[in-house]
Design an enzyme around this catalytic site. Structure first.
Site, PDB file in Angstrom:
ATOM      1  N   LYS A 183       0.880  -1.185   0.000  1.00 19.42           N
ATOM      2  CA  LYS A 183       0.000   0.000   0.000  1.00 19.42           C
ATOM      3  C   LYS A 183       0.910   1.225   0.000  1.00 19.42           C
ATOM      4  O   LYS A 183       1.365   1.678   1.035  1.00 19.42           O
ATOM      5  CB  LYS A 183      -0.867  -0.031   1.261  1.00 19.42           C
ATOM      6  CG  LYS A 183      -2.226   0.605   1.134  1.00 19.42           C
ATOM      7  CD  LYS A 183      -2.229   2.064   0.717  1.00 19.42           C
ATOM      8  CE  LYS A 183      -1.835   3.024   1.811  1.00 19.42           C
ATOM      9  NZ  LYS A 183      -1.550   4.389   1.333  1.00 19.42           N
ATOM     10  N   GLU A 258       9.028   1.661  11.091  1.00 16.70           N
ATOM     11  CA  GLU A 258      10.092   2.613  10.729  1.00 16.70           C
ATOM     12  C   GLU A 258       9.461   3.991  10.728  1.00 16.70           C
ATOM     13  O   GLU A 258       8.762   4.358   9.780  1.00 16.70           O
ATOM     14  CB  GLU A 258      10.624   2.287   9.317  1.00 16.70           C
ATOM     15  CG  GLU A 258      11.392   1.003   9.215  1.00 16.70           C
ATOM     16  CD  GLU A 258      12.710   1.055   9.956  1.00 16.70           C
ATOM     17  OE1 GLU A 258      13.190   2.153  10.298  1.00 16.70           O
ATOM     18  OE2 GLU A 258      13.267  -0.027  10.209  1.00 16.70           O
ATOM     19  N   CYS A 292      13.635  10.885   6.839  1.00 15.06           N
ATOM     20  CA  CYS A 292      13.431  10.498   8.238  1.00 15.06           C
ATOM     21  C   CYS A 292      14.699  10.666   9.062  1.00 15.06           C
ATOM     22  O   CYS A 292      14.656  11.035  10.227  1.00 15.06           O
ATOM     23  CB  CYS A 292      12.955   9.046   8.316  1.00 15.06           C
ATOM     24  SG  CYS A 292      14.055   7.911   7.445  1.00 15.06           S
ATOM     25  N   GLU A 393       9.483  16.808  14.377  1.00 16.86           N
ATOM     26  CA  GLU A 393       9.985  16.486  13.042  1.00 16.86           C
ATOM     27  C   GLU A 393       9.341  17.447  12.041  1.00 16.86           C
ATOM     28  O   GLU A 393       8.113  17.489  11.920  1.00 16.86           O
ATOM     29  CB  GLU A 393       9.611  15.044  12.687  1.00 16.86           C
ATOM     30  CG  GLU A 393      10.185  14.612  11.357  1.00 16.86           C
ATOM     31  CD  GLU A 393       9.799  13.188  10.976  1.00 16.86           C
ATOM     32  OE1 GLU A 393       8.635  12.807  11.173  1.00 16.86           O
ATOM     33  OE2 GLU A 393      10.678  12.471  10.467  1.00 16.86           O
TER      34      GLU A 393
HETATM   35  P1  NAD Z   1       2.255   8.849   6.974  1.00 14.88           P
HETATM   36  O1  NAD Z   1       2.381   8.168   8.276  1.00 14.88           O
HETATM   37  O2  NAD Z   1       1.258   9.922   6.831  1.00 14.88           O
HETATM   38  O3  NAD Z   1       1.933   7.794   5.824  1.00 14.88           O
HETATM   39  C1  NAD Z   1       2.721   6.633   5.630  1.00 14.88           C
HETATM   40  C2  NAD Z   1       1.862   5.570   4.972  1.00 14.88           C
HETATM   41  O4  NAD Z   1       0.856   5.174   5.904  1.00 14.88           O
HETATM   42  C3  NAD Z   1       1.125   6.022   3.729  1.00 14.88           C
HETATM   43  O5  NAD Z   1       1.057   4.960   2.796  1.00 14.88           O
HETATM   44  C4  NAD Z   1      -0.261   6.342   4.247  1.00 14.88           C
HETATM   45  O6  NAD Z   1      -1.264   6.255   3.256  1.00 14.88           O
HETATM   46  C5  NAD Z   1      -0.426   5.271   5.291  1.00 14.88           C
HETATM   47  N1  NAD Z   1      -1.391   5.594   6.350  1.00 14.88           N
HETATM   48  C6  NAD Z   1      -1.851   6.789   6.741  1.00 14.88           C
HETATM   49  N2  NAD Z   1      -2.721   6.668   7.756  1.00 14.88           N
HETATM   50  C7  NAD Z   1      -2.797   5.352   8.029  1.00 14.88           C
HETATM   51  C8  NAD Z   1      -3.502   4.579   8.987  1.00 14.88           C
HETATM   52  N3  NAD Z   1      -4.314   5.141   9.876  1.00 14.88           N
HETATM   53  N4  NAD Z   1      -3.324   3.241   8.987  1.00 14.88           N
HETATM   54  C9  NAD Z   1      -2.479   2.656   8.122  1.00 14.88           C
HETATM   55  N5  NAD Z   1      -1.793   3.338   7.174  1.00 14.88           N
HETATM   56  C10 NAD Z   1      -1.953   4.668   7.135  1.00 14.88           C
HETATM   57  O7  NAD Z   1       3.722   9.358   6.622  1.00 14.88           O
HETATM   58  P2  NAD Z   1       4.190  10.169   5.335  1.00 14.88           P
HETATM   59  O8  NAD Z   1       3.762  11.581   5.492  1.00 14.88           O
HETATM   60  O9  NAD Z   1       3.818   9.453   4.093  1.00 14.88           O
HETATM   61  O10 NAD Z   1       5.763  10.048   5.482  1.00 14.88           O
HETATM   62  C11 NAD Z   1       6.502  10.845   6.312  1.00 14.88           C
HETATM   63  C12 NAD Z   1       6.838  10.142   7.605  1.00 14.88           C
HETATM   64  O11 NAD Z   1       7.485   8.900   7.328  1.00 14.88           O
HETATM   65  C13 NAD Z   1       7.823  10.931   8.442  1.00 14.88           C
HETATM   66  O12 NAD Z   1       7.438  10.913   9.783  1.00 14.88           O
HETATM   67  C14 NAD Z   1       9.133  10.184   8.247  1.00 14.88           C
HETATM   68  O13 NAD Z   1      10.066  10.349   9.287  1.00 14.88           O
HETATM   69  C15 NAD Z   1       8.654   8.788   8.134  1.00 14.88           C
HETATM   70  N6  NAD Z   1       9.662   7.963   7.465  1.00 14.88           N
HETATM   71  C16 NAD Z   1      10.367   7.081   8.230  1.00 14.88           C
HETATM   72  C17 NAD Z   1      11.384   6.338   7.652  1.00 14.88           C
HETATM   73  C18 NAD Z   1      12.175   5.347   8.458  1.00 14.88           C
HETATM   74  O14 NAD Z   1      12.820   4.510   7.851  1.00 14.88           O
HETATM   75  N7  NAD Z   1      12.151   5.398   9.768  1.00 14.88           N
HETATM   76  C19 NAD Z   1      11.671   6.491   6.279  1.00 14.88           C
HETATM   77  C20 NAD Z   1      10.917   7.387   5.549  1.00 14.88           C
HETATM   78  C21 NAD Z   1       9.906   8.135   6.145  1.00 14.88           C
END
Ligand code: NAD
Length: 498
Positions: A183, A258, A292, A393
């Site tokens: 997804k 992550e 991240c 962040e």
């Molecule tokens: P997000 O949490 O908004 O979304 C991530 C994914 O989760 C998307 O596919 C989204 O559609 C899905 N999602 C959203 N709500 C959900 C729910 N209630 N249940 C299940 N899935 C859901 O994050 P983003 O804005 O896409 O990405 C940025 C974040 O990702 C930042 O906090 C960043 O630090 C983190 N990130 C972490 C790493 C790591 O390796 N630790 C790497 C890249 C990004």
């Protein structure tokens, strides 16, 4: 869909059980290039029922057993063929990645290179899945541990490295013998669908990989609560991670998390200043700061603070922000209007809290920037560790520079955060470097470099940055379980006396 095809625009379908299919709701959504506002492609908005079909396909493919019982060599062959196709298609994939996400083309090519490298790494490892044996418990007992696949894995990924984050999970899950439902983020699904096209082309069996696109909340809820899913691995925000944990509690799913970060990048007075300046800039403005592991808290020792910050600002002002598809662009567009607004909101908070804006802070709107979501590389100085911009962040090109006196103070500031994803130290003193790696509470520590990643080395956070490891052999173990087998040799000689 027809209208899109007539205009020569890409349209994508869902990929379920080896078939490309429309959403059962007939709903679609589109993605515009954040640098130009031009349409990139149209996607299917999967419904809850589509999520259920994808999960069922993965479940049946797993339970039927052909995939999980296939030899490691056969799985390796498929993964390696995918690696070769990804390499062949680097330029095409990179261009699409840059257009859907806004990152510079050069960085998109780097991401595809890393993706290919991880596929090739796990192609090798799928032939090296071992348990342990012991004959040392009793003379008539052979104890074995077997590594068996976890089962059906749902992979939920963010938009900042749409393929990098997918690939830190997908090839390892496949190598381990799991089946998957992916997804991707709704802003950047195209490249994931292109990778899955490659997997289809090279012959992954039907049902082994499935992709659904659409609302994270709606599809995430189905994934998290569906008892046919054995593990969910998320890369995303800490907030989403917490939601997912709550939702998946009833089915006691295994989780890989992550999540977010606010990593300290610490420059001691005895560091090689040129290298540290490079690392500080790369750590803050690579991928528009939408990383991240961004070194978004730059800690600089008192003795060199003024010179370091002056030089840093001069170099930040020379960063070429521009058309992501142009070869000399160093920083591209932010992902969305709402995210840009959030990032600019943090600039306001920094100013309100009394941090000193040293450069940047504004949206770019003239000329080529008119239709896109661009922002100046931004640096705040005199930031106090408790300010919002030093704690939350931001996920954009905003760097907070914090002054420190000595080693102990640096460590205290470094650990004064709810996150624990990564960190770095710059020093020529090996003792200091080693002590810092021991003291900083984070999953990865770099010494005299920043943000490098290799398939061989595990990655993952602690504290509210998540748990579980990706990459390396630990990344493969994350998709298998240990099954214990005890084999008794010879007669039991009425041992149980029943
Ligand atoms: P997000 O949490 O908004 O979304 C991530 C994914 O989760 C998307 O596919 C989204 O559609 C899905 N999602 C959203 N709500 C959900 C729910 N209630 N249940 C299940 N899935 C859901 O994050 P983003 O804005 O896409 O990405 C940025 C974040 O990702 C930042 O906090 C960043 O630090 C983190 N990130 C972490 C790493 C790591 O390796 N630790 C790497 C890249 C990004």
């Amino acid at each position: 869909m027809k209208a899109y095809q007539e205009k020569g625009l890409k349209t994508y379908q869902l990929y379920i059980n080896g078939e490309w299919c429309p959403s059962s709701s007939s709903k679609t959504f589109e993605r515009k290039n954040p640098a130009t506002g031009d349409l990139v492609a149209e996607f299917q908005k999967a419904s809850k029922e589509d999520a259920q079909s994808a999960i069922l396909a993965a479940r049946e493919a797993f339970d039927q057993g052909d995939w999980s019982s296939m030899s490691g060599a056969e799985r390796s062959d498929l993964l390696y063929r995918a690696y070769l196709r990804i390499v062949e298609k680097t330029n095409e994939l990179a261009e699409l990645l840059s257009r859907e996400m806004g990152k510079p083309l050069s960085e998109a090519k780097g991401e595809i290179g890393a993706v290919a490298n991880i596929f090739s790494y796990y192609a090798g490892l799928s032939r090296a899945i071992y348990g342990q044996t012991t004959t040392q418990i009793q003379k008539d007992l052979l104890g074995l541990t077997l590594r068996v696949p976890v089962g059906v894995v749902a992979i939920i990924t963010p938009w900042n490295f749409p393929l990098g984050t997918l690939t830190q999970k997908l090839p390892a899950a496949l190598a381990a013998g799991c089946t998957v439902v992916c997804k991707p983020a709704s802003t950047t699904p195209a490249t994931t669908l292109e990778i899955v096209k490659i997997l289809d082309e090279v012959g992954f069996p039907k049902g082994v990989v499935n992709v659904i696109t659409g609302s994270g909340e709606e599809l995430g809820r189905e994934i998290a609560t569906n008892p046919m899913v054995d593990k969910v691995t998320l890369t995303g925000s800490t907030e989403t991670g917490k939601d997912l944990m709550k939702l998946s509690a009833d089915t006691l799913k295994k989780l890989g998390m992550e999540l977010g970060g606010k990593s300290p990048n610490i420059v001691f007075a005895d560091a090689n200043m040129e290298d540290a300046l490079d690392g500080a800039l790369f750590g803050s403005f690579f991928n528009q700061g939408e990383v991240c592991t961004s070194g978004s808290r730059l800690l600089v020792q008192d003795d060199i603070y003024d010179e370091f910050v002056d030089r840093l600002v001069a170099r930040a002002e020379a960063i070429r922000v521009g058309d992501p598809l142009s070869d000399d662009t160093e920083m591209g567009a932010l992902i969305s209007e709402s995210h840009l607004k959030t990032v600019l909101g943090y600039v306001e908070k920094g100013l309100a809290d009394g941090a000193k804006l040293l450069t940047g802070g504004k949206r770019l709107t003239d000329g080529i920037f008119e239709k896109g979501l661009f922002m100046e590389p931004t640096i705040f100085g005199d930031v106090k560790p408790n300010m919002t911009i030093a704690q939350e962040e931001i996920f954009g090109p905003v760097l907070s520079v914090i002054r420190f006196k000595d080693f102990d103070e640096a460590m205290e500031i470094a650990n004064d955060t709810c996150f624990g994803l990564a960190g770095a130290v710059w020093t020529k003193d090996i003792d200091k470097a080693i002590r810092a790696t021991q003291k900083i509470k984070a999953g990865t520590i770099w010494v005299n470099h920043y943000m490098e990643a290799h398939p061989e080395l595990p990655f993952g956070g602690v504290k509210e940055s998540g748990y579980g490891k990706e990459l390396g052999t630990a990344g493969l173990d994350a998709f298998s379980e240990v099954k214990t087998v005890q084999i008794h040799v010879g007669s039991r000689n009425n041992f149980y006396k029943w």
